[in-house]
Enzyme design. Sequence first.
Site, mmCIF file in Angstrom:
data_model
loop_
_atom_site.group_PDB
_atom_site.id
_atom_site.type_symbol
_atom_site.label_atom_id
_atom_site.label_comp_id
_atom_site.label_asym_id
_atom_site.label_seq_id
_atom_site.Cartn_x
_atom_site.Cartn_y
_atom_site.Cartn_z
ATOM 1 N N ASP A 66 -5.913 14.268 -25.025
ATOM 2 C CA ASP A 66 -5.960 12.853 -24.652
ATOM 3 C C ASP A 66 -5.268 12.094 -25.783
ATOM 4 O OD1 ASP A 66 -6.516 10.205 -24.309
ATOM 5 O OD2 ASP A 66 -8.626 10.472 -23.798
ATOM 6 N N ARG A 94 -1.244 -2.070 -18.714
ATOM 7 C CA ARG A 94 -2.527 -1.356 -18.759
ATOM 8 C C ARG A 94 -2.533 -0.312 -17.647
ATOM 9 N NH1 ARG A 94 -5.086 -4.024 -22.275
ATOM 10 N NH2 ARG A 94 -6.746 -2.498 -22.324
ATOM 11 N N THR A 120 -3.225 6.531 -21.938
ATOM 12 C CA THR A 120 -3.055 5.206 -21.364
ATOM 13 C C THR A 120 -1.605 4.831 -21.628
ATOM 14 O OG1 THR A 120 -3.849 4.296 -23.442
ATOM 15 C CG2 THR A 120 -5.423 4.361 -21.624
ATOM 16 N N GLU A 140 -0.592 4.872 -0.448
ATOM 17 C CA GLU A 140 -1.399 6.080 -0.714
ATOM 18 C C GLU A 140 -0.563 7.327 -0.480
ATOM 19 O OE1 GLU A 140 -4.381 4.723 1.834
ATOM 20 O OE2 GLU A 140 -5.931 4.683 0.306
ATOM 21 N N LYS A 196 -1.086 1.266 -25.104
ATOM 22 C CA LYS A 196 -1.403 1.204 -26.542
ATOM 23 C C LYS A 196 -0.090 1.301 -27.329
ATOM 24 C CE LYS A 196 -6.153 2.829 -26.033
ATOM 25 N NZ LYS A 196 -6.403 3.568 -24.789
ATOM 26 N N TYR A 235 0.853 -1.196 0.000
ATOM 27 C CA TYR A 235 0.000 0.000 0.000
ATOM 28 C C TYR A 235 0.882 1.237 0.000
ATOM 29 C CZ TYR A 235 -5.033 -0.450 0.362
ATOM 30 O OH TYR A 235 -6.350 -0.605 0.072
HETATM 31 N N1 DSN Z 1 -10.884 1.317 -25.437
HETATM 32 C C1 DSN Z 1 -9.867 2.155 -26.043
HETATM 33 C C2 DSN Z 1 -9.778 1.982 -27.503
HETATM 34 O O1 DSN Z 1 -9.869 0.847 -27.946
HETATM 35 O O2 DSN Z 1 -9.598 2.937 -28.238
HETATM 36 C C3 DSN Z 1 -10.016 3.568 -25.668
HETATM 37 O O3 DSN Z 1 -10.003 3.666 -24.304
#
Ligand code: DSN
Length: 458
Positions: A217, A253, A244, A49, A247, A47
């Site tokens: 974003d 993730r 994120t 925080e 990707k 933990y």
């Molecule tokens: N779910 C993602 C995508 O496939 O673009 C976006 O968060």
Amino acid sequence: MSTIDPVFTLINQEETRQREGLELIPSENYVSKNVLRAAGSVLTNKYSEGYPSFEGIEGDSKSFWSEEKIAAEKLGNFRYYGGQDNVDKIERLAISRACRLFHADHANVQPHSGANANEAVYWAWCRPGDTILAMSLPAGGHLTHGSPVTRSAHIYNFVGYGVDETGDIDYKELERIAITEQPKIILVGYSAFMKIPDFDRVARIAKKIPGCLLMADMAHVAGLIAGGVHPNPLDHGFHVMTTTTHKTLRGPRGGLILSKGNVASPLKKPEHTLENIPILIDRAVFPGTQGGPLEHIIAAKAVAFGEALEPEFKIYAKNIVKNAKTLATELKSLGFTLQGDGTENHLILIDIKKSFGFDGKFFERALDRVGLNLNANSLPTDKGAAFRPSGVRLGTPAVTTRGLGETEMKQIAKWMRRVADICAGVGVEERLDDATEELEGIRKEVKLLASKYPVPVL
Ligand code: DSN
């Protein structure tokens, strides 16, 4: 008699699926052994925080602080638990590497996902009822950019802009709405968009609106930005960038928030100014919207950022775009109609309805049977149910990680055309079994090619 927990049987089956098929979903990728090792480490037991402190740092930017010093020195922290020595150092490394990678003054590496990252930024700068201007979902925006089914849409007043007939952002509409609505945030960033946004143009529009936060974003293209083949919004007047990490960036993730501005202790509430946005963001992530950070995932993010800082990552990013352009050209030559007539990044959106007369879900399911995975996706012109959209979305980050090149992109396009012909032949999804033999033949060809390009950890 010992039994195997079926969870592990299913994980084994998933490994086989990933090994034997080709991943074309543009938001997916394959992590390295080291990223997986960190994500599966004992840090999951801890933990923590709060935040590690950077007090004691020399110079005016954390981003150039040496990694050796971060890994060796014992500094203070703003944590609520003991036993923090190692996680503090790991989180500092993640922050420092993220700042270097994206030219940011500050990074918050704790968001559990891109959705959490976006919510935290909204909460850092807005209050209930404030207006946020973002691209609408059917035009290519993301659910968290104001879709009525999300919590944010019940808290803030989202207004949407769209795309023009070329598939590009309708900048004139964006400006018109911005002037009328005076939003607190203008948000640029999309999950089904194949052009490169004109960040300077949006920054000029935002300058006309007092107190407007410029937010990008970049979840889909963060790896392209890190690899130098896509402009970085933070270099073009944007205050905040969310992403994120799994990707094109090829990490675990999770989410990440990068920002420009003053960096200081999150314990003391700062003045509500654009310059203080990094501190406001820290407070909005914890305790504003999240509890304990996932330090095993933060460690895996640190590893992934380190990998993205290596020169090879630039070649990888370049190859993603080269492969996407080749795949788009070949698909067009085989009769597929593409939204935006091609791609400038890693992503391709096909109007499958216009191309062959059936919907995206049918095509997605047929391609699943041959081991080519992509996803059905709405098009800006779609009016119907999101589950049966007219389009499919695909991309090249994952197959490029496996080492596939332009020759293989042409082969993938040919398989897609053969599957499209099968779909047109049987007419409806329920009759796909009539074409089992033909589909199985393609699946074997896909499996053979996939076997020549192993998934990194398998
Ligand atoms: N779910 C993602 C995508 O496939 O673009 C976006 O968060």
